[in-house]
Scaffold this motif. Structure first.
Motif, PDB file in Angstrom:
ATOM      1  N   ASP A  27     -53.690  40.041  54.840  1.00 42.07           N
ATOM      2  CA  ASP A  27     -52.644  41.030  54.630  1.00 42.07           C
ATOM      3  C   ASP A  27     -51.337  40.440  55.148  1.00 42.07           C
ATOM      4  O   ASP A  27     -51.319  39.656  56.118  1.00 42.07           O
ATOM      5  N   TYR A  28     -50.214  40.841  54.519  1.00 33.74           N
ATOM      6  CA  TYR A  28     -48.909  40.274  54.868  1.00 33.74           C
ATOM      7  C   TYR A  28     -47.979  41.403  55.273  1.00 33.74           C
ATOM      8  O   TYR A  28     -47.973  42.477  54.647  1.00 33.74           O
ATOM      9  N   PHE A  29     -47.206  41.124  56.273  1.00 32.92           N
ATOM     10  CA  PHE A  29     -46.354  42.148  56.858  1.00 32.92           C
ATOM     11  C   PHE A  29     -44.946  41.581  57.009  1.00 32.92           C
ATOM     12  O   PHE A  29     -44.757  40.541  57.661  1.00 32.92           O
ATOM     13  N   VAL A  55     -47.889  30.035  52.965  1.00 30.57           N
ATOM     14  CA  VAL A  55     -47.688  30.354  51.554  1.00 30.57           C
ATOM     15  C   VAL A  55     -48.523  29.412  50.697  1.00 30.57           C
ATOM     16  O   VAL A  55     -48.524  28.197  50.907  1.00 30.57           O
ATOM     17  N   THR A  56     -49.213  30.016  49.753  1.00 31.76           N
ATOM     18  CA  THR A  56     -50.038  29.257  48.802  1.00 31.76           C
ATOM     19  C   THR A  56     -49.716  29.750  47.401  1.00 31.76           C
ATOM     20  O   THR A  56     -49.077  30.790  47.218  1.00 31.76           O
ATOM     21  N   PRO A  57     -50.142  29.004  46.369  1.00 30.30           N
ATOM     22  CA  PRO A  57     -49.925  29.497  44.999  1.00 30.30           C
ATOM     23  C   PRO A  57     -50.562  30.867  44.770  1.00 30.30           C
ATOM     24  O   PRO A  57     -50.115  31.643  43.944  1.00 30.30           O
ATOM     25  N   ALA A  58     -51.636  31.164  45.541  1.00 27.97           N
ATOM     26  CA  ALA A  58     -52.338  32.426  45.321  1.00 27.97           C
ATOM     27  C   ALA A  58     -51.607  33.615  45.921  1.00 27.97           C
ATOM     28  O   ALA A  58     -51.743  34.744  45.429  1.00 27.97           O
ATOM     29  N   ASN A  59     -50.826  33.393  46.983  1.00 32.97           N
ATOM     30  CA  ASN A  59     -50.227  34.549  47.644  1.00 32.97           C
ATOM     31  C   ASN A  59     -48.717  34.619  47.541  1.00 32.97           C
ATOM     32  O   ASN A  59     -48.102  35.565  48.030  1.00 32.97           O
ATOM     33  N   ILE A  60     -48.105  33.602  46.939  1.00 23.84           N
ATOM     34  CA  ILE A  60     -46.640  33.579  46.936  1.00 23.84           C
ATOM     35  C   ILE A  60     -46.055  34.789  46.221  1.00 23.84           C
ATOM     36  O   ILE A  60     -45.057  35.368  46.647  1.00 23.84           O
ATOM     37  N   GLN A  65     -42.793  39.606  46.379  1.00 22.61           N
ATOM     38  CA  GLN A  65     -42.444  40.891  45.785  1.00 22.61           C
ATOM     39  C   GLN A  65     -42.132  41.962  46.830  1.00 22.61           C
ATOM     40  O   GLN A  65     -41.599  43.013  46.497  1.00 22.61           O
ATOM     41  N   ASN A  66     -42.431  41.677  48.091  1.00 24.37           N
ATOM     42  CA  ASN A  66     -42.112  42.625  49.157  1.00 24.37           C
ATOM     43  C   ASN A  66     -40.897  42.204  49.987  1.00 24.37           C
ATOM     44  O   ASN A  66     -40.536  42.879  50.949  1.00 24.37           O
ATOM     45  N   GLY A 216     -38.765  33.993  46.171  1.00 23.09           N
ATOM     46  CA  GLY A 216     -39.896  33.117  46.401  1.00 23.09           C
ATOM     47  C   GLY A 216     -39.566  31.678  46.673  1.00 23.09           C
ATOM     48  O   GLY A 216     -40.446  30.926  47.108  1.00 23.09           O
ATOM     49  N   ALA A 217     -38.351  31.211  46.370  1.00 24.10           N
ATOM     50  CA  ALA A 217     -38.031  29.809  46.609  1.00 24.10           C
ATOM     51  C   ALA A 217     -37.780  29.576  48.088  1.00 24.10           C
ATOM     52  O   ALA A 217     -37.424  30.491  48.838  1.00 24.10           O
ATOM     53  N   TRP A 218     -37.951  28.294  48.523  1.00 22.47           N
ATOM     54  CA  TRP A 218     -37.815  27.936  49.925  1.00 22.47           C
ATOM     55  C   TRP A 218     -36.472  27.250  50.163  1.00 22.47           C
ATOM     56  O   TRP A 218     -36.000  26.462  49.326  1.00 22.47           O
TER      57      TRP A 218
END
Length: 715
Positions: A27-29, A55-60, A65-66, A216-218
């Motif tokens: 979970d991300y907060f 951060v991974t491709p699966a969770n980025i 989006q939050n 999403g970019a760093w």
């Protein structure tokens, strides 16, 4: 390794090989109020969560989006952890290897070095700028980078696999001429050497941490800046276990979660929330509602925050149904009724004989059963997902037996009959048999086990209604009654009397029973006319033959059954012959003939010939219509009688008389007259008187019995 120079205007994009492997759910907060430095953000995440987000491709996408502002993630150039020897940009805050990058174009910013060439043949020094930097390094949002792209827009980006030994710009201190040629640069003059030195005018961030833009970019930011940050927490994989479930209670147990302050248990029952706070790992639930869905969540509480809960859902055991009864029974179906128990019930399960049905109503009709068979029905109340059932309620009953078939009556007598049938399909334990009159007077009532019975002690000549009912459950449950109507035979009539005339017969009799009577008239072994059905105890017959021996048979009839016949016979009266007459005669023989009476059966005759004068009398039997008598006296008047004879009786005679041929003889008689009176004899009158007296004497003496004649001759 030699130094590596990049000409200004060139960019290096490095992408990683994406590895997908199993990992715990996370979970991300996002914490976007107050802002913290990267180190303080990390410390907070480590205390109240697991760490800053990796951060991974699966969770980025989930993380981005939050986001509403640029936020720290768990990546920095160099970690200051004790004992850390990792190269720059090589691992995440939680120790995971850096296998994925999503830099905004132009990032990361390497330390800007200037390549100074020391040329031995000349005092001129040439300066090369490896690459230019983006000027807006501190852009906080995507609005400042409207043209930002992803790695998909940089098809020439390479991965670290192309630079197996590269870990950062620090590993490329020197770039020699031949190396530059691989980037299309002209080679330095022979003997020339390039020396890299920091460019004090560059935008390089010494203490660089990574922040994620809202899309999403760093980008790199100074680790001391106060930004929002993203923490992550591994979801604890535990699950609440429910045991000892009853209709009103259950026991909850769950796994311990490390580094929490306490746990909070929430139990929801159809929207009603009950809370209980405990630091234990088990909880007894009581006072629950039977048959209800309970959702349980055990929230570990950390830093005043609810972590991902251990959870489950369970139904309490429904209460068993009440007032289970058999409402109706047929040959193939049983209807059950019951009442809903206290609590909640979603479905009912009816089990019987290896089969089952389910419905949602308080009652069920179970069909396709075997007639006359015992069944025990078990009814359970259940919950919607069929996960738990109540204790059983049961009731036992029999299906109604089937009805018998091919019911028939044979061997009827005046007091009994044989009743037979075929057993119905299914099971029976016996058969109830009754016999009654039209007035419902019961004559026979027995229970038998076989498919036939001899019904006895019945009144003769009576209409009998017979009922057969299949029984089961020891005679307590009856099938459909099958009925047949029959009759006992009547008793024979009595006192049959025949009265006859020459051409009529009247039969009369007595009878104790019988609705009607069949009367038959027979003659010489043949039925005369039809069989007469009469409703009175009398039958006249007319137009019969005389002197005929008629037989009358009378049977009493009840329904379609007849009694044994009663028979009597009698002759009709004899008619005398007619027209008796002389046929021929001579001196010693005479023949008489006659006519047979009309409409007479074949009969015999008796004939008689007599002469009272001679005292002669002859009688003979004759079957012809004439007879000759011999040995007669001539000149004799013979009387003749002929009678019809039958059954020892004789008719009145037909009579005739006639003379045999006379053989005449003369006999003379002389008479002398003397008288005291003078001359009396001489008178004619006297002589006539004497003659007449004599003639009278002979007439009296001979009459007409013989041929004679008195002739007077006077001298």
């Amino acid at each position: 390794m030699g130094e590596f120079c990049l000409k200004e205007g060139m960019f290096l994009f490095v992408s990683s090989l994406v590895l997908i492997c199993g990992a715990a759910e996370q979970d991300y907060f996002v914490h976007d109020s107050g802002g913290r430095t990267w180190d303080k953000a990390r410390s907070y995440c480590q205390v109240c969560y697991k760490d800053l987000a990796t951060v991974t491709p699966a969770n980025i996408k989930t993380i981005a989006q939050n986001l509403t502002a640029v936020s720290w993630i768990g990546l920095r150039r160099n970690f200051s952890d004790a004992g850390s020897s990792s190269a720059s940009w090589s691992r995440w805050a939680d120790g995971e290897r850096l296998l994925f990058q999503n830099w905004y174009p132009g990032w990361p910013v390497f330390q800007k070095n200037v390549c100074y060439c020391n040329c031995p043949t000349t005092a001129t020094t040439t300066r090369f700028t490896p690459f230019t930097q983006f000027t807006s390094l501190n852009a906080p949002s995507s609005a400042e980078f409207p043209n930002a792209t992803s790695f998909a827009e940089f098809p020439n980006a390479t991965s670290f696999a192309e630079f197996p030994n590269a870990t950062g710009s620090a590993e490329f201190p020197t770039v020699v001429g031949p190396t530059m040629t691989s980037f299309g640069e002209p080679a330095l003059p022979g003997g020339t050497e390039c020396v890299l030195s920091p460019d004090p005018a560059g935008n390089y961030v010494e203490d660089s941490c990574v922040a994620m833009l809202s899309f999403g970019a760093w980008v790199e930011r100074s680790c001391s800046e106060r930004l929002s940050f993203v923490c992550y927490e591994d979801r604890f994989p535990g699950r609440v276990e429910v045991t000892e479930v009853t209709s009103e209670s259950a026991v909850l147990t769950w796994l311990p979660v490390p580094n929490i302050s306490h746990s909070r248990v929430e139990v929801k029952v159809h929207g009603n929330v009950t809370q209980n706070v405990t630091n234990l790992l088990t909880l007894d639930l009581v006072g629950l509602t039977a048959g209800s869905l309970h959702t349980v969540q055990v929230f570990p509480v950390k830093c005043g925050r609810d972590m991902h809960p251990q959870q489950t859902a369970f139904y309490t055991k429904p209460n068993k149904v009440v007032d289970l009864v058999v409402a109706d029974v047929t040959e193939a179906c049983v209807k059950l009724n019951w009442s809903k128990p206290a609590g909640n019930v979603d479905i009912y399960h009816v089990k019987f004989g290896g089969a089952s049905i389910r419905n949602k109503t308080e009652g069920s009709e179970v069909c396709n059963l075997t007639p006359g068979s015992p069944y025990t029905f078990f009814v359970l109340s259940g919950v919607e997902d069929n996960s738990i059932w109540s204790d059983e309620s049961n009731v036992t009953t029999y299906t109604r037996p089937g009805k018998v078939s091919h019911l028939n009556v044979t061997q009827n007598t005046h007091s009994s009959l044989l009743l037979a049938w075929e057993r119905p399909a299914g099971h029976t334990t016996g058969f109830g048999v009754t016999a009654a009159t039209d007035s419902d007077r019961v004559l026979f009532n027995e229970t038998v086990t076989q498919e036939k019975v001899n019904v006895t002690s019945l009144p003769p000549g009576t209409k009998i209604t017979l009922n057969v009912t299949a029984l089961t459950a020891g005679g307590k449950l009856e099938g459909e009654t099958v009925t047949v109507v029959s009759y006992t035979t009547p008793t024979p009539v009595s006192d049959l009397v025949l009265r006859t005339t020459s051409n009529t017969l009247n039969a009369s009799w007595n009878s104790a029973n019988g609705d009607t009577f069949d009367v038959e008239l027979w003659l010489d072994g043949e039925l005369v006319g039809p069989i007469y059905s009469v409703s009175t105890a009398e039958k006249p017959f007319v137009g019969l033959k005389a002197a005929a021996n008629y037989a009358v048979r009378v049977s009493a009839v009840t329904g379609h059954l007849r009694s044994l016949p009663k028979e009597a016979s009698a002759f009709t009266k004899l008619l005398p012959p007619t027209d008796a007459r002389l046929r021929s005669a001579d001196k010693h023989q005479i023949t008489f003939e006659w006519s047979a009476p009309e409409n007479i059966a074949k009969v015999n005759y008796t004939v008689r010939l007599y002469s009272t004068f001679w005292g002669q009398d002859w009688s003979h039997a004759e079957n012809e219509t004439f007879h000759t008598f011999d040995g007669l006296k001539s000149g004799t008047n013979y009387g003749f009688e002929v009678r019809t004879v039958a059954n020892g009786a004789e008719s009145d005679p037909a009579v005739a008389s006639n003379y045999t041929v006379a053989v005449k003889k003369e006999i003379s008689l002389s008479m002398m007259c003397s008288s005291a009176q003078s001359l009396l004899c001489d008178k004619q009158s006297t002589r006539d008187s004497v003659f007449n007296e004599l003639n009278t004497h002979f007439r009296e003496l001979l009459g007409d019995s013989v041929v004679w004649k008195l002739v007077k001759q006077e001298n």
